[in-house]
Design an enzyme around this catalytic site. Structure first.
Site, PDB file in Angstrom:
ATOM      1  N   ARG A  95      -5.044   7.972   3.346  1.00 33.25           N
ATOM      2  CA  ARG A  95      -6.232   7.589   4.127  1.00 33.25           C
ATOM      3  C   ARG A  95      -6.131   8.244   5.499  1.00 33.25           C
ATOM      4  O   ARG A  95      -6.142   9.473   5.570  1.00 33.25           O
ATOM      5  CB  ARG A  95      -6.372   6.077   4.226  1.00 33.25           C
ATOM      6  CG  ARG A  95      -7.805   5.602   4.434  1.00 33.25           C
ATOM      7  CD  ARG A  95      -7.881   4.090   4.576  1.00 33.25           C
ATOM      8  NE  ARG A  95      -7.581   3.399   3.331  1.00 33.25           N
ATOM      9  CZ  ARG A  95      -8.495   3.102   2.414  1.00 33.25           C
ATOM     10  NH1 ARG A  95      -9.749   3.459   2.615  1.00 33.25           N
ATOM     11  NH2 ARG A  95      -8.167   2.451   1.310  1.00 33.25           N
ATOM     12  N   ASP A 155       0.186   3.867   1.542  1.00 30.88           N
ATOM     13  CA  ASP A 155      -0.118   4.653   2.753  1.00 30.88           C
ATOM     14  C   ASP A 155       0.908   4.541   3.860  1.00 30.88           C
ATOM     15  O   ASP A 155       0.959   5.401   4.734  1.00 30.88           O
ATOM     16  CB  ASP A 155      -1.484   4.224   3.326  1.00 30.88           C
ATOM     17  CG  ASP A 155      -2.617   4.491   2.361  1.00 30.88           C
ATOM     18  OD1 ASP A 155      -3.710   3.930   2.563  1.00 30.88           O
ATOM     19  OD2 ASP A 155      -2.396   5.244   1.397  1.00 30.88           O
ATOM     20  N   THR A 162       0.856  -1.177   0.000  1.00 31.63           N
ATOM     21  CA  THR A 162       0.000   0.000   0.000  1.00 31.63           C
ATOM     22  C   THR A 162       0.893   1.229   0.000  1.00 31.63           C
ATOM     23  O   THR A 162       1.965   1.213   0.586  1.00 31.63           O
ATOM     24  CB  THR A 162      -0.937   0.063   1.228  1.00 31.63           C
ATOM     25  OG1 THR A 162      -1.606   1.338   1.252  1.00 31.63           O
ATOM     26  CG2 THR A 162      -0.190  -0.126   2.533  1.00 31.63           C
TER      27      THR A 162
HETATM   28  O1  F6P Z   1      -5.119   2.900   0.429  1.00 31.91           O
HETATM   29  C1  F6P Z   1      -4.538   3.499  -0.691  1.00 31.91           C
HETATM   30  C2  F6P Z   1      -5.371   4.674  -1.122  1.00 31.91           C
HETATM   31  O2  F6P Z   1      -4.769   5.278  -2.222  1.00 31.91           O
HETATM   32  C3  F6P Z   1      -5.583   5.722  -0.044  1.00 31.91           C
HETATM   33  O3  F6P Z   1      -4.453   6.538   0.162  1.00 31.91           O
HETATM   34  C4  F6P Z   1      -6.775   6.450  -0.599  1.00 31.91           C
HETATM   35  O4  F6P Z   1      -7.484   7.198   0.378  1.00 31.91           O
HETATM   36  C5  F6P Z   1      -7.618   5.282  -1.124  1.00 31.91           C
HETATM   37  O5  F6P Z   1      -6.695   4.268  -1.494  1.00 31.91           O
HETATM   38  C6  F6P Z   1      -8.481   5.610  -2.304  1.00 31.91           C
HETATM   39  O6  F6P Z   1      -9.310   4.468  -2.501  1.00 31.91           O
HETATM   40  P1  F6P Z   1      -9.909   4.110  -3.963  1.00 31.91           P
HETATM   41  O7  F6P Z   1      -8.765   3.671  -4.824  1.00 31.91           O
HETATM   42  O8  F6P Z   1     -10.880   2.993  -3.681  1.00 31.91           O
HETATM   43  O9  F6P Z   1     -10.544   5.375  -4.467  1.00 31.91           O
END
Ligand code: F6P
Length: 319
Positions: free
Chosen positions: A171, A127, A125
């Site tokens: 996140r 994050d 990830t």
């Molecule tokens: O968990 C990785 C991430 O990029 C976070 O930083 C972000 O808030 C989220 O995924 C976005 O989720 P999605 O790709 O479902 O829009």
């Protein structure tokens, strides 16, 4: 020992393909049949499974994203979906899984391990929000991307004598903002790990402006507040024309950095080694310069520790 499966789940992260390549080739090196499961847990439920060979993972170490595809699966959380997933694993004679993803993915893998599937999980990830490992794979590539973007934003901010609120992903974790803020020399960061004091952020900018400074970069971690509200408040306090840049999904893409390729290759092999050694439910991490295994049930509960010392360095070095 039967067959190994590999899947990527949740938000994609640069370095996933380096891991897939390493795990597939490590399994083949040990003479173990390896299946790629497409689209994460969704594809598992659908039986979207392909046998992998050495060529399946050729020329991918440098590619962002995941050749297997990924998903966020609500169905996997249902009894029916979960049972379908177990049935597919049985059909393909897969009793071991290399699972790539974040904390939600690992909790799903833990449930599979409680139903007889050996799992080795890897922290994929951008994050860097998983407490059991110093770094998640994808994080440093995202920090490189954000740092490069901020240097471009600084050019135009400097030219106009403006400020810019740069919103980054993460996140509920502030590490992308923290590390990119330090690397890019941002003036201030706003992170969810602690409250922020807009008066002191504004005071710092005014003092800089009075010294002739013509750019003010504030990095906002997405979980810490609303960029437009912060922009309006900052302008009111400082009188400095301020713009907002939401970096969004460019942080998830791009060719993985050398660091993420090396982390990914090591961990991809380590996952197959752990399964071959008979481990049932482990998470592979990187701590204090070494790769290590931790029982999955413990890894999913380790709280993330914010590195305040890095923020202190940022504060001291950016005036
Ligand atoms: O968990 C990785 C991430 O990029 C976070 O930083 C972000 O808030 C989220 O995924 C976005 O989720 P999605 O790709 O479902 O829009």
């Amino acid at each position: 020992m039967k067959n190994i499966g590999i899947l990527t789940s949740g938000g994609d992260a640069p370095g996933m393909n380096a891991v897939i390549r390493a795990s597939v080739r490590a399994a083949l090196y040990k003479g173990i049949k390896v299946y790629g499961i497409r689209r994460g847990y969704e594809g598992l439920i659908d039986g979207d499974v392909i046998e992998m060979n050495a060529s399946s993972v050729g020329d991918i170490i440098q590619r962002g994203g995941t050749i297997l595809g990924t998903s966020r699966s609500e169905r996997f959380m249902t009894e029916e979906g979960f049972q379908k997933a177990l049935n597919v694993l049985e059909v393909f004679d897969i009793d071991q899984l290399v699972v790539l993803g974040g904390d939600g993915t690992m909790k799903g893998a833990l449930k599979l391990s409680e139903h007889g599937i050996a799992v080795a999980c890897l922290p994929l990830t951008i994050d860097n929000d998983m407490g059991y490992t110093d770094y998640t794979i994808g994080f440093f590539t995202a920090v490189d991307t954000v740092t490069e973007a901020i240097s471009r934003i600084r050019d135009t901010t400097e030219s106009h004598g403006r400020a810019n609120i740069v919103e980054v992903m993460g996140r509920n974790c502030g590490d992308i903002a923290l590390y990119a803020g330090l690397a890019a020399g941002a003036e201030s960061i706003i992170v969810p790990e602690h409250p922020f004091d807009m008066d002191s952020i504004a005071k710092k900018a005014i003092e800089g402006k009075n010294r002739g400074k013509r750019h003010h970069i504030i990095i906002l971690a997405e979980g810490a507040g609303d960029a437009e509200d912060i922009k309006t408040h900052f302008e009111e306090l400082t009188g400095i024309v301020t713009r907002v840049t939401v970096l969004g999904y460019i942080q998830r893409g791009g060719s993985p950095s050398v660091v993420d390729r090396i982390l990914g290759s090591n961990m991809g092999v380590a996952a197959v080694e752990a399964l071959s050694a008979g481990k049932k439910a482990v998470a592979i991490g990187y701590n204090d310069g070494k790769f290590n295994e931790m029982p999955l049930v413990e890894a999913v509960n380790v709280k993330k520790v914010y590195r305040d010392n890095l923020e202190d360095i940022l504060t001291i070095t950016s005036i």
